[in-house]
Design an enzyme around this catalytic site. Structure first.
Site, short mmCIF file in Angstrom:
data_model
loop_
_atom_site.label_atom_id
_atom_site.label_comp_id
_atom_site.label_asym_id
_atom_site.label_seq_id
_atom_site.Cartn_x
_atom_site.Cartn_y
_atom_site.Cartn_z
N CYS A 96 0.82 -1.21 0.00
CA CYS A 96 0.00 0.00 0.00
C CYS A 96 0.86 1.26 0.00
O CYS A 96 1.53 1.53 -0.99
CB CYS A 96 -1.01 -0.03 1.15
N HIS A 204 -3.76 -5.10 0.63
CA HIS A 204 -3.26 -5.37 1.98
C HIS A 204 -3.22 -6.88 2.27
O HIS A 204 -4.10 -7.40 2.97
CB HIS A 204 -4.13 -4.67 3.02
N GLU A 206 -1.50 -8.47 4.33
CA GLU A 206 -1.30 -8.79 5.76
C GLU A 206 -2.63 -9.04 6.47
O GLU A 206 -2.67 -9.75 7.48
CB GLU A 206 -0.50 -7.68 6.45
#
Ligand code: MN
Length: 228
Positions: A96, A204, A206
């Site tokens: 990001c 994203h 994660e």
């Protein structure tokens, strides 16, 4: 046995969990621009995380869109850190804002506000839940990213991602290639054309650490850091 030393600054728990689950020895970095050389000397890889906007003047923009929200402390640390890591060919995964930092550090520019500058029906700013699918991206065949996502792609080229960004890459940095785009043409992933592992994604990964959809991106960083 401990894994490779992966540096990360400005990390929330999802980044740390994703790295540890992939086998990293996580080093949380204090943002000290004076310590960059010493910091990189003890790292095998680097994760660049999400967050605020890069100050537009840092990529040569004459003005700043009213929605731009900067963090000068992060810019002052992460831009020189990223340039130094690129010089060393240190494995980098950028997420990001991290992808945007990577692009600016390497000489590219950003779109400051997608809704006003690139209006489209694709939703790029779906805030919650953090792992909600916002749009698909089309992955470039033959890229490192395509290799990492091979299990998900099967015979196709598309994968569903989350999306929480109001900025994106405008001019791509020299020596980088685009490896994923959204249906509206927005750049969603890049990688360095020649370095062994330098991958950036606009979404994203994660946030999926519990369910593992994008764990291969973190494993790719750890594998590259181990080989180094
Ligand atoms: Mn997006």
């Amino acid at each position: 046995m401990t894994g490779p030393a992966i540096g990360v600054a400005f990390a929330n728990p999802d980044y740390l969990s994703a790295l540890r689950r992939a086998g990293a020895d996580v080093h949380e970095l204090l943002p000290d621009p004076e310590a960059i050389t010493a910091t990189l000397d003890r790292l095998d890889g680097l994760l660049l995380t999400g967050g605020a906007d890069v100050r537009p003047a840092l990529y040569g923009a004459a003005s700043s869109h009213p929605t731009v929200d900067v963090d000068d402390q992060r810019d002052a640390y992460e831009l020189p850190l990223t340039r130094a890591a690129l010089e060393r060919g240190l494995p980098i995964l950028a997420i990001c804002r991290g992808l945007q930092v990577l692009n600016v550090a390497a000489g590219g520019t950003l779109i400051q506000d997608l809704p006003s500058e690139r209006p489209s029906r694709v939703v790029h700013n779906l805030e919650v839940p953090k792992d909600a699918i916002a749009h698909r991206v089309t992955i470039a065949p033959g890229s490192t990213l395509a290799t990492l996502l091979a299990d998900q792609l099967g015979q196709g080229h598309d994968v569903d991602v989350n999306s929480r960004h109001h900025q994106a890459i405008d001019t791509l940095a020299p020596a980088f290639v685009v490896t994923a785009t959204a249906p509206d043409g927005i750049i969603e992933a890049i990688e360095h054309a020649t370095l062994p592992f330098c991958v950036g994604v606009q979404w994203h990964p994660e946030n999926f650490w519990r369910t593992g959809e994008f764990s291969s991106l973190f494993r790719g960083l750890i594998d590259a850091a181990t080989r180094r």
